[in-house]
Design a protein around this motif. Structure first.
Motif, PDB file in Angstrom:
ATOM      1  N   SER A  77      -7.010   0.000  -9.176  1.00 41.42           N
ATOM      2  CA  SER A  77      -7.042   1.033  -8.148  1.00 41.42           C
ATOM      3  C   SER A  77      -7.931   2.175  -8.615  1.00 41.42           C
ATOM      4  CB  SER A  77      -5.625   1.558  -7.861  1.00 41.42           C
ATOM      5  OG  SER A  77      -5.080   2.188  -9.005  1.00 41.42           O
TER       6      SER A  77
ATOM      7  N   VAL B 283       0.839  -1.203   0.000  1.00 39.50           N
ATOM      8  CA  VAL B 283       0.000   0.000   0.000  1.00 39.50           C
ATOM      9  C   VAL B 283       0.877   1.258   0.000  1.00 39.50           C
ATOM     10  CG1 VAL B 283      -1.611   1.364   1.389  1.00 39.50           C
ATOM     11  CG2 VAL B 283      -1.997  -1.089   1.060  1.00 39.50           C
TER      12      VAL B 283
ATOM     13  N   PHE C 140      -4.181   0.965   5.816  1.00 37.87           N
ATOM     14  CA  PHE C 140      -5.314   0.577   4.992  1.00 37.87           C
ATOM     15  C   PHE C 140      -6.372  -0.041   5.887  1.00 37.87           C
ATOM     16  CE2 PHE C 140      -2.825  -3.271   5.342  1.00 37.87           C
ATOM     17  CZ  PHE C 140      -3.758  -4.302   5.411  1.00 37.87           C
TER      18      PHE C 140
ATOM     19  N   SER D  62      -7.627   2.861   1.389  1.00 39.20           N
ATOM     20  CA  SER D  62      -6.406   3.456   1.930  1.00 39.20           C
ATOM     21  C   SER D  62      -6.399   4.969   1.687  1.00 39.20           C
ATOM     22  CB  SER D  62      -5.172   2.824   1.276  1.00 39.20           C
ATOM     23  OG  SER D  62      -3.978   3.426   1.743  1.00 39.20           O
TER      24      SER D  62
ATOM     25  N   LEU E   1      -7.908  -1.468  -4.939  1.00 38.55           N
ATOM     26  CA  LEU E   1      -7.493  -0.511  -3.920  1.00 38.55           C
ATOM     27  C   LEU E   1      -8.189   0.814  -4.221  1.00 38.55           C
ATOM     28  CD1 LEU E   1      -3.905   0.089  -2.546  1.00 38.55           C
ATOM     29  CD2 LEU E   1      -5.443   1.995  -3.006  1.00 38.55           C
TER      30      LEU E   1
END
Length: 247
Positions: free
Chosen positions: A108, A16, A218, A208, A154
């Motif tokens: 992401s 992350v 996260f 996150s 993410l």
């Protein structure tokens, strides 16, 4: 056989932090070169943001017995045949003696346009999985057991991604579970539903904040879509395949 989870908590945190660090470096580099992309896009086009997760998955595969497989990471060897289109580019492929062991997609989303991007990511994820499994059914990968197919998302943990979203559906009501949900909650529902429909072996959501550039922090929205579930599933598949292909 006990599964090895490869200290995944620390490695996830490092992945992350690497995501945000690499993304920030790409933005700064493009600004210096005078060729910055518009808005948030400059942090995406570098292409290496999710490499920390790839490294974690490779560790899990090796540490659970799959040592003699081919791990594919270069763009030139990351395509698989599709049924509705000729090929699809993945982020990580694992093969062994002409069989597909695993295929993983890493995505992401960073604000501010969570709405449009959520719809695009949803359509892409569902279409990708449907295309792969139809190709599998039609023999694109030969006569082999089902591979592990993973999807990891993410999403920036921000006010806009956690705020309730209003929807309009003038002709028919939307499903109750979507009413008043945030985009993070909708991604969580998406992951859960894709697993229930067997589109993905495992689909995981990580939230996150941008401050994770310094901390790697996260959070997860549910056990079902958390990293431990993803890692355990991948480790179990690797261990089972190790027994099968390396006998």
């Amino acid at each position: 056989m006990a599964l090895t989870l490869s200290n995944y908590e620390t490695k996830t945190k490092n992945a992350v932090q690497s995501f945000w660090t690499t993304r920030s470096a790409a933005q700064q580099q493009q600004k210096k070169s005078g060729k910055s992309d518009q808005g948030e896009r400059s942090g995406v086009t570098a292409g290496k943001n999710m490499d920390g997760f790839t490294g974690l998955f490779i560790d899990i595969i090796h540490e659970n017995g799959l040592n003699n497989v081919e791990i594919h990471q270069k763009r030139s060897v990351l395509t698989l045949p599709g049924f509705f289109r000729p090929t699809k580019l993945w982020d990580l492929l694992v093969t062994h003696r002409g069989e597909l062991i695993a295929a993983i997609e890493l995505k992401s989303q960073v604000g501010p346009s969570f709405g449009n991007n959520f719809n695009n990511r949803t359509e892409e994820a569902i279409g990708t999985a449907h295309d792969l499994w139809t190709a599998y059914r039609e023999g694109a990968f030969g006569n082999q057991p089902r591979p592990f197919v993973g999807w990891l998302m993410l999403v920036e943990d921000a006010e806009k991604s956690r705020s309730s979203v209003r929807d309009t559906s003038p002709h028919f009501p939307i499903f109750e579970e979507f009413n008043g949900t945030s985009y993070l909650q909708r991604y969580d529902l998406l992951c859960q539903k894709m697993m229930k429909e067997q589109l993905y072996t495992n689909a995981t959501l990580i939230a996150s904040p941008r401050t994770a550039l310094e901390t790697g922090s996260f959070s997860e929205l549910s056990i079902m879509t958390g990293m431990r579930t993803f890692i355990s599933s991948l480790a179990g598949h690797a261990a089972a395949e190790a027994v099968r292909v390396e006998e």
